[in-house]
Design an enzyme around this catalytic site. Structure first.
Site, short mmCIF file in Angstrom:
data_model
loop_
_atom_site.label_atom_id
_atom_site.label_comp_id
_atom_site.label_asym_id
_atom_site.label_seq_id
_atom_site.Cartn_x
_atom_site.Cartn_y
_atom_site.Cartn_z
N THR A 247 77.31 41.28 36.67
CA THR A 247 77.03 42.63 37.15
C THR A 247 75.52 42.85 37.31
O THR A 247 75.10 43.73 38.06
CB THR A 247 77.56 43.70 36.19
N ASP A 248 74.70 42.05 36.61
CA ASP A 248 73.25 42.35 36.55
C ASP A 248 72.57 42.34 37.91
O ASP A 248 71.94 43.33 38.30
CB ASP A 248 72.52 41.45 35.53
N SER B 53 68.67 31.67 22.49
CA SER B 53 67.55 31.37 21.59
C SER B 53 66.24 31.56 22.33
O SER B 53 65.21 31.89 21.72
CB SER B 53 67.67 29.95 21.04
N SER B 54 66.26 31.40 23.66
CA SER B 54 65.02 31.56 24.42
C SER B 54 64.51 33.00 24.34
O SER B 54 63.32 33.22 24.09
CB SER B 54 65.21 31.13 25.87
N GLU C 94 59.80 34.28 30.86
CA GLU C 94 60.88 33.31 31.12
C GLU C 94 61.01 33.04 32.62
O GLU C 94 61.17 31.90 33.05
CB GLU C 94 62.21 33.81 30.54
N ASP D 61 69.34 39.20 28.28
CA ASP D 61 68.95 38.47 27.07
C ASP D 61 67.83 39.18 26.31
O ASP D 61 67.93 39.44 25.12
CB ASP D 61 68.45 37.05 27.43
N GLY E 163 70.99 26.50 23.07
CA GLY E 163 71.89 26.10 24.15
C GLY E 163 73.36 26.36 23.86
O GLY E 163 74.22 25.70 24.41
#
Ligand code: ADP
Ligand code: MG
Length: 382
Positions: free
Chosen positions: A34-35, A130-131, A163, A175, A125
């Site tokens: 949806t983003d 985690s990023s 990122e 995120d 991953g």
């Protein structure tokens, strides 16, 4: 986590850190693809994350270490000024370096020299981002040592900027938004077009179980791109900029002009945005049974309309949704492989999860990674 990282930092650098921060990983709760269609999404910040400890140095050297690079962390030393991208074993430093590189774009002054340590209890991953956790924790630490305090929205956008531009991953806002705005016993609601963030309460005894298949469709990146194009094509035919402005009525009316797969992608997105809305309403009523139904409906829509599921993910959802203590289950993340998350009550336990993992192994030979978590607080200085 604070005591552990302070002790480790002192062991490595021979002095205590001046600031310790922590940021959590996240689960995409509902709102699949949806983003980039300008829609809405719900995410959960989880009770696992990454802590960062920093102390300024008198010189311009930037020294990085992380438990990620082994039990005895290696110190990666880089010079001051504009960050240079790192390769090979040291490539993980591109996350904190990307934060520093993004400071000027947000009118912030980058830190010069410092010693830095990251310690994590978040697997890499596994679809738990985690990023974003390392970005948010690094950003708060660098802001603290430079006495700068932009709004939380700015910090979240800064982390995403790092990122997208320095690390080079074209992720959406989910995120970083969830890691930045998360709250224990809450979900984070994001309007991806307006870039606004809110929280919605989640009953405390709600649990998440993530089953990571560690599979990835060979063409996943290309398929992701193709879905993006199909969504934009559908929007164009509907005469709207983004599918968030499309309605089911308009879609049905335009159906003769759309090819079948474009029609199905658009139907998924428009209905998924509506499901996110309904999930918020159901959460406000405390109706977890309804929330569970919406989660599973989201998966079925991925399976049949958006076609970003796989036999492995469908198998897990089929197994999980047959269990009484599971409210609902769905693929989480981009799809074409990856992980399924189940929302459960407190009675669902390791034994129940093992049965699902065993059934999966019988069918697909490999055993999925099983992770149990609850919600946790968003990024903060400890
Ligand atoms: P994820 O789904 O976990 O976000 P990504 O590939 O986006 O997966 O990000 C993982 C990367 O983040 C790792 O390859 C590493 O570079 C960095 N990273 C994650 N955890 C740590 C850590 N504890 N210390 C250093 N770098 C980390
Ligand atoms: Mg990531």
């Amino acid at each position: 986590m604070k005591e552990k990282i302070v002790a480790k930092f002192t062991e490595i650098y021979g002095r205590a850190p001046t600031v310790v921060t922590r940021a959590p990983g996240r689960i995409e709760f509902i709102g699949n693809h949806t983003d980039y269609n300008g829609g809405i999404v719900l995410g959960a910040s989880i009770d696992r994350g990454i802590a960062v400890a920093v102390a300024p140095r008198d010189d311009a050297q930037r020294r990085f270490a992380s438990d990620y690079s082994g039990a005895t962390p290696k110190i990666v030393a880089v010079g001051g000024g504009k960050p240079q991208r790192q390769d090979g074993d040291d490539a993980w430093t591109n996350y904190p370096l990307g934060i520093i590189d993004s400071f000027p774009a947000f009118n912030l002054t980058p830190p010069e020299g410092f010693d830095y340590l990251a310690v994590s209890d978040l697997p890499v991953g596994s679809g738990l981002s985690s990023s974003a956790a390392i970005e948010l924790a690094s950003a708060l630490a660098f802001l603290a040592i430079t006495d700068q305090a932009p709004s939380r929205e700015e910090v979240v956008k800064l982390a995403r900027h790092a990122e997208n531009n320095f690390v080079g991953v074209p992720c959406g806002i989910l995120d970083q938004g969830v890691s930045g705005f998360g709250k224990k016993d809450h979900l984070v609601f994001i309007d991806c077009r307006a870039l606004t963030f809110d929280t919605v309460p989640l009953p405390p005894d709600t649990h998440f179980w993530v089953f990571n298949t560690h599979t990835k469709h060979a063409l996943a990146d290309g398929l992701y791109e193709a879905r993006h194009t199909e969504c934009m094509d559908a929007a164009k035919t509907l005469g709207v900029e983004l599918l968030v402005d499309g309605t089911i009525e308009a879609l049905e009316a335009a159906r003769p002009k759309l090819n079948e797969s474009v029609y199905r992608r658009a139907k998924h997105v428009i209905e998924e945005i509506e499901r996110v809305r309904q999930t918020v309403e159901a959460l406000k009523r405390g109706d977890l049974a309804e929330v569970g139904k919406l989660i599973t409906a989201s998966h079925r829509s991925s399976q049949h309309l958006f076609e970003n599921s796989t036999p492995e993910l469908d198998f897990l959802v089929d197994q999980l949704t047959g269990i009484l203590d599971v409210y609902g289950a769905r693929l989480t993340g981009g799809g074409f492989g990856g992980a399924v998350m189940a929302m459960t009550n407190g009675r669902f336990d390791e034994k129940a999860a093992d049965l699902v993992a065993d059934a999966y192994r019988q069918r697909f030979q490999e055993r999925p990674e099983v992770l149990h978590m609850q919600t946790g607080d968003g990024a903060s200085v400890l």
